[in-house]
Design an enzyme around this catalytic site. Structure first.
Site, PDB file in Angstrom:
ATOM      1  N   GLU A  47      -1.990   0.602  -1.758  1.00 23.88           N
ATOM      2  CA  GLU A  47      -3.135   0.490  -0.843  1.00 23.88           C
ATOM      3  C   GLU A  47      -4.305   1.405  -1.192  1.00 23.88           C
ATOM      4  O   GLU A  47      -5.387   1.255  -0.643  1.00 23.88           O
ATOM      5  CB  GLU A  47      -2.695   0.684   0.615  1.00 23.88           C
ATOM      6  CG  GLU A  47      -2.194   2.055   0.981  1.00 23.88           C
ATOM      7  CD  GLU A  47      -0.676   2.160   0.891  1.00 23.88           C
ATOM      8  OE1 GLU A  47      -0.069   1.383   0.121  1.00 23.88           O
ATOM      9  OE2 GLU A  47      -0.110   3.033   1.574  1.00 23.88           O
ATOM     10  N   ASN A  48      -4.110   2.356  -2.111  1.00 19.53           N
ATOM     11  CA  ASN A  48      -5.250   3.158  -2.542  1.00 19.53           C
ATOM     12  C   ASN A  48      -6.191   2.375  -3.457  1.00 19.53           C
ATOM     13  O   ASN A  48      -7.247   2.874  -3.820  1.00 19.53           O
ATOM     14  CB  ASN A  48      -4.788   4.452  -3.211  1.00 19.53           C
ATOM     15  CG  ASN A  48      -3.865   4.209  -4.384  1.00 19.53           C
ATOM     16  OD1 ASN A  48      -2.938   3.413  -4.297  1.00 19.53           O
ATOM     17  ND2 ASN A  48      -4.117   4.877  -5.485  1.00 19.53           N
TER      18      ASN A  48
END
Lengths: 215, 245
Positions: A47-48
């Site tokens: 998700e980064n």
């Protein structure tokens, strides 16, 4: 014998399907990547801001600009793409990710999950967990069935502050596998860990469940 | 190359100190890009520390680590409030929080990213399913669309955004590298003023118009810096004998 961490990861890997886009939580879920069948094509989202996560790098290939959501150095694959956090959560919140596998402190028979804070203890934050449980098509939880005192973590209602309400589909605990009924009215026990009996489950489970063991 | 503050035609500044000249003041709201220590404007953060401003509200996904990144501004007690999604890597942060010296607002990471994106796009609020039924939704408007409840979240803007990119040009066009992009592109749009520090300033035209991630309209000042790029979790795999690299 209850399932070990690696057993849980191996069992959770059986939830994967060819072509899936998957987000793995931190801890045991990370181990799931070690158990993907060779002929299966699964893409891991971090998700980064990347899709298509490769393995840890060799020492000389470590790149500070290339980390996963656990802040660990990783590598890219030929199909990898990078994007902003807004695009990343458009994938997650927009229902484009097929499956997420997360650890948890508590789950309940209505599909509630609590895995981000214990009141009175230091709170580190929810990170992307609330977005994942709210937005991903299928939510699978891997967790210890009971605490060290033998008290159930598979509950009628969560006691800790929720990460999401009515969002869990499948619970893979150290004792077995439960499906949350689609109408959130309770659980269905579908598998037992090797050597675990229905009596063991009954003793350590607060949630209501029916038994429909597979095969 | 250094130019006077306020000359809009000239975006390139000689160093981080001059790039922040006239922009920082007590009690302002600052957005700071990065995820963990990846893609953080590390030299601009250090320059804010050196400026001595206090009472800052800082919007950043994380809070740095002790002695690096935003951890430096915590050590000097320049931050009054953090808006973040995850802050687990910082002992001084923990101490100030437990002592009641620091205010903290947790946002789910996707909500934080979208609040910043919305703020920068002139959107004052939006509805999301994230956080419905949790403490995050308490006191906020809930609205039903179809068969599901959504919570109203507001857009976020800041007085100043400080971001980090890989390459940039004199017009403020930016490209990011790998996972160091993260929150930087949205923050570029959501600060009244955006200062970008980059690894390399390149001639206008050399980035390739199709490759630009952040168009220069969002970037007011740009400065070239040297980066330490500290790593939080250095994970590697061994080279096994006979294995193909």
């Amino acid at each position: 014998m209850p399932w070990t961490r690696n057993d849980l990861a191996a069992r959770a890997a059986r939830e994967l399907k060819d072509g899936y886009y998957v987000n793995l939580g931190i801890g045991i879920p990370t181990l799931v990547a070690n158990y993907i069948p060779k002929d299966m094509n699964v893409t891991f989202q971090s998700e980064n801001g990347l899709l298509g996560m490769g393995p840890f790098p060799y020492e000389e290939d470590v790149d500070a600009d290339l980390i996963n959501a656990g802040k660990q150095t990783i590598t890219e694959l030929p199909e990898t793409s990078y994007f902003s956090s807004a695009d990343s959560f458009a994938m997650i919140r927009g229902g484009h990710i097929d499956l997420t596998i997360l650890g948890s402190m508590e789950v309940a028979e209505n599909g509630d999950i609590a895995n981000w804070m214990i009141p009175g203890k230091l709170v580190k934050g929810m990170g992307g967990a609330m977005d994942l449980v709210a937005g991903v098509k299928r939510v699978v939880v891997v967790m210890e069935h009971a605490n060290k005192q033998g008290e159930s973590k598979v509950l009628r209602r969560c006691t800790l502050p929720l990460t999401g309400a009515g969002v869990v589909n499948t619970i893979i605990s150290t004792l077995g596998v439960f499906e949350v009924k689609p109408d959130r009215s309770g659980l269905v026990l579908t598998e037992l860990a090797p050597g675990v009996t229905l009596e063991d489950i009954a003793k350590q489970t607060e949630a209501t469940y029916e038994v429909k063991l597979r095969k | 190359m250094a130019t006077a503050a306020g000359d809009r035609g000239k975006k390139i500044f000689a160093d981080v100190r001059s790039a922040l000249d006239g922009l920082v003041r007590d009690n302002m709201i600052v957005m700071s890009g990065g995820f963990g220590l990846c893609g953080i404007p590390e030299n601009l953060i250090a320059a804010i520390r050196d400026s001595g401003v206090k009472g800052l509200t800082v919007i950043s996904n994380n809070a740095g680590v002790d002695g690096f990144g935003l951890g430096q501004l915590l050590a000097t007690r320049q931050i009054r409030k953090m808006i973040s999604s995850y802050v687990g890597e910082n002992k001084e942060f923990e101490r100030q929080l437990l002592a009641g010296e620091l205010e903290l607002e947790f946002n789910p990471q996707g909500t934080l990213a979208e609040r910043i994106r919305a703020g920068g796009a002139g959107i004052p609020g939006f509805y999301t399913a994230t956080g419905v039924g949790t403490v995050i939704a308490e006191g906020k408007e809930i609205k039903r669309f179809g068969d599901r409840d959504y919570v109203l979240e507001t857009g976020l803007v800041a007085d100043l955004s400080i971001i980090k990119a890989w390459k940039g040009d004199a017009r403020g066009n930016l490209i990011y590298r790998k996972a160091a992009r993260n929150f930087n592109p949205m923050m570029a749009t959501a600060g009244k003023i955006c200062v970008a520090e980059v690894e390399e300033i390149v001639p206008v035209g050399s980035l390739g118009a199709d490759q630009i991630h952040t168009p220069g309209i969002f970037v007011d000042r740009i400065v070239q810096s040297k980066f330490e790029k500290r790593i939080e979790q250095r994970t590697t795999r061994p080279r096994t004998a006979g294995a193909e690299g």
